[in-house]
Design a protein around this motif. Structure first.
Motif, PDB file in Angstrom:
ATOM      1  N   LEU A  43       3.930  48.407  52.335  1.00  0.00           N
ATOM      2  CA  LEU A  43       3.903  48.502  50.969  1.00  0.00           C
ATOM      3  C   LEU A  43       2.695  47.871  50.384  1.00  0.00           C
ATOM      4  CD1 LEU A  43       5.913  48.575  48.764  1.00  0.00           C
ATOM      5  CD2 LEU A  43       6.493  46.012  48.753  1.00  0.00           C
ATOM      6  N   GLU A  44       1.818  47.090  51.119  1.00  0.00           N
ATOM      7  CA  GLU A  44       0.565  46.672  50.724  1.00  0.00           C
ATOM      8  C   GLU A  44      -0.428  47.695  50.454  1.00  0.00           C
ATOM      9  OE1 GLU A  44       2.333  45.131  52.753  1.00  0.00           O
ATOM     10  OE2 GLU A  44       2.997  43.281  51.708  1.00  0.00           O
ATOM     11  N   ASN A  51      -3.051  51.931  43.548  1.00  0.00           N
ATOM     12  CA  ASN A  51      -3.746  51.182  42.636  1.00  0.00           C
ATOM     13  C   ASN A  51      -2.745  50.331  41.690  1.00  0.00           C
ATOM     14  OD1 ASN A  51      -5.928  49.497  41.813  1.00  0.00           O
ATOM     15  ND2 ASN A  51      -6.362  50.992  40.254  1.00  0.00           N
ATOM     16  N   ILE A  52      -1.625  50.131  42.088  1.00  0.00           N
ATOM     17  CA  ILE A  52      -0.523  49.488  41.308  1.00  0.00           C
ATOM     18  C   ILE A  52      -0.015  48.067  42.367  1.00  0.00           C
ATOM     19  CG2 ILE A  52       0.068  51.183  40.064  1.00  0.00           C
ATOM     20  CD1 ILE A  52       2.482  51.571  41.347  1.00  0.00           C
ATOM     21  N   THR A  56       5.500  46.009  41.276  1.00  0.00           N
ATOM     22  CA  THR A  56       5.722  47.224  40.660  1.00  0.00           C
ATOM     23  C   THR A  56       6.245  48.480  41.643  1.00  0.00           C
ATOM     24  OG1 THR A  56       4.046  46.988  38.989  1.00  0.00           O
ATOM     25  CG2 THR A  56       4.635  49.017  38.955  1.00  0.00           C
ATOM     26  N   LEU A  57       5.826  48.567  42.544  1.00  0.00           N
ATOM     27  CA  LEU A  57       6.416  49.715  43.566  1.00  0.00           C
ATOM     28  C   LEU A  57       7.449  49.181  43.985  1.00  0.00           C
ATOM     29  CD1 LEU A  57       3.412  50.172  46.367  1.00  0.00           C
ATOM     30  CD2 LEU A  57       4.935  51.965  44.492  1.00  0.00           C
ATOM     31  N   SER A  58       8.013  47.875  44.048  1.00  0.00           N
ATOM     32  CA  SER A  58       9.407  47.498  44.566  1.00  0.00           C
ATOM     33  C   SER A  58      10.375  47.818  43.506  1.00  0.00           C
ATOM     34  CB  SER A  58       9.574  45.723  44.787  1.00  0.00           C
ATOM     35  OG  SER A  58       8.763  45.354  46.088  1.00  0.00           O
ATOM     36  N   THR A  71       2.461  54.496  34.901  1.00  0.00           N
ATOM     37  CA  THR A  71       2.655  54.096  36.097  1.00  0.00           C
ATOM     38  C   THR A  71       3.359  55.120  37.062  1.00  0.00           C
ATOM     39  OG1 THR A  71       2.627  51.649  35.705  1.00  0.00           O
ATOM     40  CG2 THR A  71       3.662  52.181  37.739  1.00  0.00           C
ATOM     41  N   LEU A  72       4.543  55.880  36.611  1.00  0.00           N
ATOM     42  CA  LEU A  72       5.038  56.787  37.426  1.00  0.00           C
ATOM     43  C   LEU A  72       4.128  58.038  37.501  1.00  0.00           C
ATOM     44  CD1 LEU A  72       7.785  57.549  38.478  1.00  0.00           C
ATOM     45  CD2 LEU A  72       8.205  58.909  36.644  1.00  0.00           C
TER      46      LEU A  72
END
Length: 464
Positions: A43-44, A51-52, A56-58, A71-72
């Motif tokens: 995830l990192e 670059n988010i 936000t990814l979660s 963002t999408l």
């Protein structure tokens, strides 16, 4: 008197749909294969790549929490994807989900369609013949096949068998498997058996020397065949000792040996039996002998010739078997979008698939002609079995192969005239399935698609 204020709903963001999530995950997997040696991104690492933030990814992966549309687009763009309306839903202020209209014919959508078509042309929208290039946007992943072969090829002494009728995508998968192996910094050797001269197929000894020469040459090793070949012990032992004591000994990293088009050997039974027996012996050695662990064997072949073989003597039946299946409707619609074609979900794709099923080559060919504006879908369906139709070469090849098996001709003539399907002898069903001509409905057999039913009915009517 107070004027009543009407509060308009405000958009709170967008939520990824299951289809959007699948497209994004497949693109990430492809990126990992080609750019990260197949290792999955944490995830990192994903956060840094896009670059988010990880938070936000979660939210994005949850399919329930919203993110903003920019963002999408950023997430998709990081993996060379275009965001489509089917990839997300809009979450309103009161948690009501707004589904974007797919039927709207606004000028904005018209411009988008034009742009998508231009992008498709710029992205190598060439006539679909042969393997789909690695950099092409028109390769469709068929989970879990890709992940299975990538994982298997990392196992010491593995064997992978990729088998299917012609034009089902074997060569395209092989290209990506070799690219994955190269990303792992493995040695790769690709032997195309249909390039071997006929004179090398007059004896097993000539064939094995030819193969060993190619292996050494592709690995930049001096072949030195005469110095390591002992006619006294026979060519099979000489070949095995050559690989173990000369080739494998000089390579510190695994060697992926890809043998494609081995079905060519089926025409040479005096060679095929011993050749496949030798491959089986290498597989056994790889399981028991550490010196052979570095060898990873991949064999790809078309199954049409099975119709001429003894079903009780399978040419090669060990290792991980990979059978390539047809595209699903979702995959057909995804591919249509990549060609810049905007279809209403479940409508035009269903019309095309009612004719050709999910056959990869037939679908690709149809989408190519549709995207070029050469014909409409209605015209394509109308002219599908005509002598000048886009499928004429594919159909003619099937007709020639079927005529070489008179018993199967009579059986298939019965199949195309019976809408309910026919119960047939398992051996005949096996041969027709290997030729790619049938599908199963319970215990009954049907022509694989309406294109085949209509074409062969037309051919049989001429010879009746």
């Amino acid at each position: 008197m107070k004027l009543q204020q009407h509060k308009t709903k405000r958009r709170r963001g967008v939520v990824l749909t299951p289809l959007g999530l699948q497209r994004l995950q497949e693109a990430i997997l492809s990126w990992e294969i080609l750019n990260n040696k197949g290792d999955r991104l944490t995830l990192e690492q994903l956060s840094r790549q896009i670059n988010i933030s990880t938070k936000t990814l979660s939210r994005l992966w949850s399919l329930s929490s919203s993110v903003d549309h920019k963002t999408l687009k950023l997430c998709f763009a990081a993996f060379n994807l275009e965001v489509y309306e089917e990839d997300y839903t809009v979450l309103m202020e009161d948690n009501e989900i707004e589904i974007p209209s797919l039927r709207s014919e606004t000028s904005i959508q018209a411009r988008n369609l034009s742009r998508l078509f231009t992008e498709a042309v710029e992205n190598h929208c060439t006539y679909p013949d042969g393997a789909v290039p690695l950099d092409s946007p028109f390769y469709i992943n068929r989970p879990p096949i890709e992940e299975l072969v990538y994982r298997e090829v990392t196992q010491p002494g593995c064997v992978i068998r990729i088998r299917a009728p012609r034009q089902m995508g074997k060569s395209s998968l092989v290209l990506r498997l070799l690219a994955f192996a190269n990303a792992q910094e493995y040695h790769t050797v690709s032997l195309k058996c249909n390039q071997i001269d006929d004179q090398c197929l007059t004896s097993l000894n000539k064939l094995l020397r030819c193969i060993c020469w190619q292996i050494a040459t592709q690995l930049n090793i001096d072949p030195s065949l005469d110095a390591h070949w002992d006619e006294e012990i026979g060519c099979k032992l000489s070949c095995s000792f050559y690989l173990q004591h000369y080739i494998l000994k000089q390579c510190q990293k695994p060697i992926v040996l890809m043998l494609s088009d081995v079905d060519r050997f089926f025409d040479y039974p005096h060679i095929a039996h011993d050749f496949f027996a030798l491959l089986r012996s290498w597989c056994e050695e790889a399981r028991q002998n550490p010196h052979w662990h570095k060898l990873r064997l991949v064999v790809a072949y078309s199954t049409e010739q099975y119709a001429c073989l003894d079903i009780n003597h399978s040419p090669f039946n060990i290792g991980l078997p990979i059978s390539l299946q047809e595209f699903t409707q979702q995959q057909v619609e995804d591919l249509a979008r990549r060609y810049g074609i905007r279809w209403i979900p479940g409508k035009e794709s269903a019309r095309l698939m009612s004719l050709v099923g999910g056959h990869p080559a037939l679908i690709q060919l149809a989408l190519y002609y549709l995207s070029c504006g050469a014909m409409t879908l209605a015209e394509l369906i109308e002219e599908a079995i005509a002598n000048g139709g886009i499928y004429r070469h594919h159909l003619q090849q099937h007709w020639v192969r079927l005529q070489a098996n008179p018993g199967l001709v009579r059986l298939y003539a019965e199949l195309v005239t019976n809408k309910q399907g026919v119960a047939v002898d398992p051996m005949d069903a096996y041969k027709l399935e290997s030729m790619g001509l049938i599908d199963f409905e319970g215990d009954r057999v049907l022509p694989r698609c309406e294109l085949y039913r209509n074409y062969f009915a037309k051919q049989f009517s001429k010879i009746a």
